[in-house]
Design a protein around this motif. Structure first.
Motif, PDB file in Angstrom:
ATOM      1  N   ILE A 103       0.866  -1.180   0.000  1.00 42.63           N
ATOM      2  CA  ILE A 103       0.000   0.000   0.000  1.00 42.63           C
ATOM      3  C   ILE A 103       0.901   1.229   0.000  1.00 42.63           C
ATOM      4  N   ASN A 104       0.932   1.922  -1.115  1.00 41.27           N
ATOM      5  CA  ASN A 104       1.721   3.139  -1.234  1.00 41.27           C
ATOM      6  C   ASN A 104       0.877   4.336  -0.831  1.00 41.27           C
ATOM      7  N   ASN A 105       1.339   5.046   0.185  1.00 47.40           N
ATOM      8  CA  ASN A 105       0.543   6.145   0.727  1.00 47.40           C
ATOM      9  C   ASN A 105       1.469   7.041   1.541  1.00 47.40           C
ATOM     10  N   THR A 106       1.339   8.323   1.336  1.00 46.27           N
ATOM     11  CA  THR A 106       2.141   9.248   2.158  1.00 46.27           C
ATOM     12  C   THR A 106       1.449  10.605   2.219  1.00 46.27           C
TER      13      THR A 106
ATOM     14  N   LEU B 226      10.450   2.768  -5.784  1.00 44.63           N
ATOM     15  CA  LEU B 226      11.495   1.958  -5.141  1.00 44.63           C
ATOM     16  C   LEU B 226      10.875   0.810  -4.352  1.00 44.63           C
ATOM     17  N   LEU B 227       9.751   1.097  -3.699  1.00 47.63           N
ATOM     18  CA  LEU B 227       9.083   0.039  -2.926  1.00 47.63           C
ATOM     19  C   LEU B 227       8.547  -1.051  -3.853  1.00 47.63           C
ATOM     20  N   ALA B 228       7.970  -0.636  -4.982  1.00 49.98           N
ATOM     21  CA  ALA B 228       7.454  -1.627  -5.941  1.00 49.98           C
ATOM     22  C   ALA B 228       8.600  -2.517  -6.425  1.00 49.98           C
ATOM     23  N   GLN B 229       9.750  -1.909  -6.709  1.00 51.92           N
ATOM     24  CA  GLN B 229      10.901  -2.704  -7.178  1.00 51.92           C
ATOM     25  C   GLN B 229      11.308  -3.755  -6.152  1.00 51.92           C
ATOM     26  N   LEU B 230      11.178  -3.397  -4.879  1.00 54.36           N
ATOM     27  CA  LEU B 230      11.599  -4.337  -3.836  1.00 54.36           C
ATOM     28  C   LEU B 230      10.610  -5.481  -3.631  1.00 54.36           C
ATOM     29  N   VAL B 231       9.333  -5.219  -3.808  1.00 51.30           N
ATOM     30  CA  VAL B 231       8.347  -6.255  -3.469  1.00 51.30           C
ATOM     31  C   VAL B 231       7.959  -7.144  -4.659  1.00 51.30           C
ATOM     32  N   VAL B 232       8.144  -6.640  -5.869  1.00 47.17           N
ATOM     33  CA  VAL B 232       7.659  -7.399  -7.038  1.00 47.17           C
ATOM     34  C   VAL B 232       8.333  -8.778  -7.222  1.00 47.17           C
ATOM     35  N   PRO B 233       9.651  -8.913  -6.990  1.00 49.10           N
ATOM     36  CA  PRO B 233      10.243 -10.255  -7.208  1.00 49.10           C
ATOM     37  C   PRO B 233       9.518 -11.366  -6.424  1.00 49.10           C
ATOM     38  N   ASP B 234       9.192 -11.112  -5.164  1.00 49.77           N
ATOM     39  CA  ASP B 234       8.464 -12.129  -4.381  1.00 49.77           C
ATOM     40  C   ASP B 234       7.039 -12.304  -4.904  1.00 49.77           C
ATOM     41  N   MET B 235       6.409 -11.188  -5.311  1.00 57.50           N
ATOM     42  CA  MET B 235       5.052 -11.294  -5.853  1.00 57.50           C
ATOM     43  C   MET B 235       5.062 -12.166  -7.095  1.00 57.50           C
ATOM     44  N   ARG B 236       6.091 -11.986  -7.917  1.00 56.75           N
ATOM     45  CA  ARG B 236       6.212 -12.811  -9.127  1.00 56.75           C
ATOM     46  C   ARG B 236       6.381 -14.274  -8.752  1.00 56.75           C
TER      47      ARG B 236
ATOM     48  N   ARG C   5      -0.537  -7.343  -4.981  1.00 61.40           N
ATOM     49  CA  ARG C   5      -1.432  -6.195  -5.087  1.00 61.40           C
ATOM     50  C   ARG C   5      -0.611  -4.948  -4.770  1.00 61.40           C
ATOM     51  N   ILE C   6      -0.481  -4.082  -5.748  1.00 57.93           N
ATOM     52  CA  ILE C   6       0.149  -2.785  -5.488  1.00 57.93           C
ATOM     53  C   ILE C   6      -0.964  -1.761  -5.566  1.00 57.93           C
ATOM     54  N   ILE C   7      -1.225  -1.098  -4.470  1.00 55.93           N
ATOM     55  CA  ILE C   7      -2.346  -0.160  -4.418  1.00 55.93           C
ATOM     56  C   ILE C   7      -1.806   1.210  -4.007  1.00 55.93           C
ATOM     57  N   ASN C   8      -1.975   2.151  -4.895  1.00 54.46           N
ATOM     58  CA  ASN C   8      -1.467   3.493  -4.658  1.00 54.46           C
ATOM     59  C   ASN C   8      -2.621   4.384  -4.231  1.00 54.46           C
TER      60      ASN C   8
ATOM     61  N   GLY D 212       1.509  -8.234 -14.824  1.00 52.90           N
ATOM     62  CA  GLY D 212       0.705  -9.449 -15.039  1.00 52.90           C
ATOM     63  C   GLY D 212       1.047 -10.520 -14.020  1.00 52.90           C
ATOM     64  N   ASN D 213       0.855 -11.789 -14.384  1.00 50.67           N
ATOM     65  CA  ASN D 213       1.255 -12.918 -13.538  1.00 50.67           C
ATOM     66  C   ASN D 213       0.679 -12.823 -12.122  1.00 50.67           C
ATOM     67  N   GLY D 214      -0.604 -12.512 -12.038  1.00 56.04           N
ATOM     68  CA  GLY D 214      -1.260 -12.490 -10.718  1.00 56.04           C
ATOM     69  C   GLY D 214      -1.030 -11.216  -9.928  1.00 56.04           C
ATOM     70  N   ILE D 215      -0.290 -10.278 -10.518  1.00 55.73           N
ATOM     71  CA  ILE D 215      -0.027  -9.010  -9.822  1.00 55.73           C
ATOM     72  C   ILE D 215      -0.892  -7.919 -10.449  1.00 55.73           C
ATOM     73  N   THR D 216      -1.669  -7.261  -9.646  1.00 56.10           N
ATOM     74  CA  THR D 216      -2.446  -6.134 -10.165  1.00 56.10           C
ATOM     75  C   THR D 216      -1.921  -4.836  -9.555  1.00 56.10           C
ATOM     76  N   VAL D 217      -2.069  -3.771 -10.328  1.00 54.83           N
ATOM     77  CA  VAL D 217      -1.605  -2.455  -9.871  1.00 54.83           C
ATOM     78  C   VAL D 217      -2.734  -1.459 -10.094  1.00 54.83           C
ATOM     79  N   ASN D 218      -3.203  -0.844  -9.048  1.00 55.50           N
ATOM     80  CA  ASN D 218      -4.340   0.078  -9.158  1.00 55.50           C
ATOM     81  C   ASN D 218      -4.128   1.301  -8.279  1.00 55.50           C
TER      82      ASN D 218
END
Lengths: 262, 263
Positions: A91-94, A123-133, A139-142, A177-183
């Protein structure tokens, strides 16, 4: 309806106040393991103590300041390296950028808030996506603002950054893709400390009472009221769940109908 | 998560199969009493029995041609006579003639208005006074992703489904003060009777297998598959719930990321 969030790991940033805090509380209530990420340790420990805990749920927190993108990256990177944790939900939020006429803003100010929002989210998305893949679930939710769709007066920096994040988010949705959604979730006027501050400032500046300023704002919303932070969190939790697996690359405005465009 | 929908009454259009039926099942599981309608009484009866068996909720099947005004009025008055109120309306209409401007005839445009836009307009007109009484209502109009990216191949659909989204937006403004939330959901290709017919047609035209065509179409979505009716039903049920109390006037894409434009 079961949101199937039990056992999912969520990293929730900007989570000691307002909407971010409401999201952290709700995800914990629904059985997710929550990692809070904010800059003030004292506030983090206070929110941590409020997170619901059933059975084997584990919550923790990380301290980092979004005005220091490198430290945000290093903090989360070290955490992932040193634990066997992965994140299913980011959850990206600031905090919102300062008000004021756009043209008067220094370039450095624009860069500062671009970094606080867009660069940190990236930067946060880059760190979490490998495990999500690896897990074929992510789920990346901004959480941004309805300003991404309809620029708000006197909020030029916010309008600009929110718009950039929408395009960044859509691009990632296309790439991953691959089960990862970004909204993106675009809240309208929400009853947070931040908005209360803005309203008080507006009242002071215009010589009107706070009640009058609220009344004008309410009149612009078809539902005639502000959102409770929990109402934004409800939508975030749904999008974070497996139930929303076909919702991808959207900008969902949660504003009581305030935004004029379809 | 308790959506607080138990005991509410929903009318769900075209609910003997596909998207409508999935919505009726999902709402039924939340304890909503469902009125389902369809033109074919046999399909309707079968669907009603199936929904009852799966959800245990009360189901009122009403045979109805949604393109017929008298049938629409009958649908609403019978629902009221049986359940006493209407809290939720899910509109879902047929698919219009395909073709570009030079192939379409005047009657196709007239039917586009009469069969795509107007059924929702009249049903809303009929149910909203009942929702106003309770200061609570949820309307979800099922449209299509073409409202975001109109297609010359589906001209009539693009035009009238976009009108439907505009209509929903207007309603959200007019009736927000009554606690009535109005949203549009915009599916891409889904595994419905229509979707399956399209897949077969494309397979035939291209000489490929249906499975190969489905893989192709699925890969365009970024989620890697076509939509399942439950994908839409879960979103619709969420929009009807207390959890979505601040969501109104939205046109929500349900296309797995297929539409390439941002807004």
């Amino acid at each position: 309806m079961n949101f199937q969030l039990e056992g999912k790991n969520a990293l929730v940033s900007g989570s000691t106040d307002g909407i971010g805090k409401a999201v952290a509380l709700l995800l914990a209530e629904m059985g997710a393991n929550v990692t809070l990420l904010s800059r003030t340790k004292q506030k983090l420990t206070a929110v941590l103590a409020q997170l619901a805990k059933h059975q084997s749920q584990q919550h923790d927190y990380l301290v980092a300041d979004f005005f220091d993108a490198t430290s945000v990256k290093e903090t989360v990177k070290n955490y992932l390296n040193e634990s066997d944790k992965h994140f299913d939900i980011l959850i990206n939020n600031t905090g919102g950028p300062p008000l004021g006429a756009m043209l008067e803003k220094e370039g450095t100010v624009l860069l500062k808030y671009m970094s606080q929002h867009l660069v940190c989210f990236h930067l946060l998305a880059q760190l979490v996506v490998p495990d999500m893949r690896a897990n074929s679930y992510g789920r990346i939710i901004n959480i941004t603002s309805n300003a991404a769709k309809q620029p708000l007066p006197n909020m030029g920096i916010s309008n600009t950054i929110r718009g950039a994040i929408s395009n960044w988010s859509k691009t990632l949705a296309n790439e991953l893709g691959n089960g990862i959604t970004v909204n993106c979730i675009l809240p309208g006027p929400t009853d947070t400390k931040e908005l209360r501050g803005i309203i008080e400032g507006k009242a002071k500046k215009s010589g009107r009472s706070v009640e009058e300023v609220y009344k004008v704002l309410h009149s612009k919303v078809p539902l005639g009221r502000l959102a409770d932070p929990r109402e934004i969190a409800n939508v975030v939790a749904f999008i974070a769940s497996p139930l929303a697996s076909f919702v991808n690359g959207i900008n969902l405005v949660v504003d009581g109908g305030k935004t004029g465009s379809v | 998560m308790d959506f607080q929908l138990t005991g509410k009454v929903a009318i769900i259009c075209a609910a003997s199969k596909g998207l409508g039926k999935a919505c009726a099942e999902a709402l039924g599981r939340e304890g909503v009493k469902v009125v389902i309608c369809s033109r074919n009484p046999d399909n309707l009866k079968e669907a009603a029995e199936d929904i009852r068996a799966k959800t245990g909720t009360e189901v009122l099947p009403i045979a109805c041609n949604l393109n017929d005004s008298a049938d629409r009025k009958n649908l609403v008055s019978k629902s009221i006579a049986t359940f006493g109120s209407i809290d939720i309306l899910i509109t879902n209409v047929g698919h219009p003639s395909h073709g570009g401007l030079l192939e379409l005839e005047n009657k196709d445009w007239k039917l586009g208005f009469e069969n795509i836009l107007f059924p929702s307009v009249e049903l809303c007109q009929l149910v909203i006074p009942h929702m106003q009484k309770n200061k609570w209502g949820r309307i979800v109009n099922i449209s299509s992703y073409v409202i975001k990216e109109p297609s010359a191949k589906y001209m009539i659909s693009s035009v009238f489904r976009t009108a439907l989204a505009a209509f929903s937006k207007c309603l959200s403004q007019e009736f927000g003060g009554d606690g009535i939330l109005v949203n549009t959901v915009c599916p891409s290709l889904f595994r419905t009777p229509l979707g399956e017919r399209l897949l077969s047609k494309w397979a035939e035209q291209s000489g490929k297998t249906v499975a190969a065509i489905e893989t192709e179409k699925g890969s365009i979505t970024r989620v890697g598959r076509i939509g399942e009716p439950e994908d839409l039903a879960d979103v619709v049920t969420f929009l009807c719930s207390k959890n979505a109390g601040y969501v109104t006037g939205q046109a929500i894409m349900l296309d797995g990321g297929k539409s390439v434009s941002l807004f």
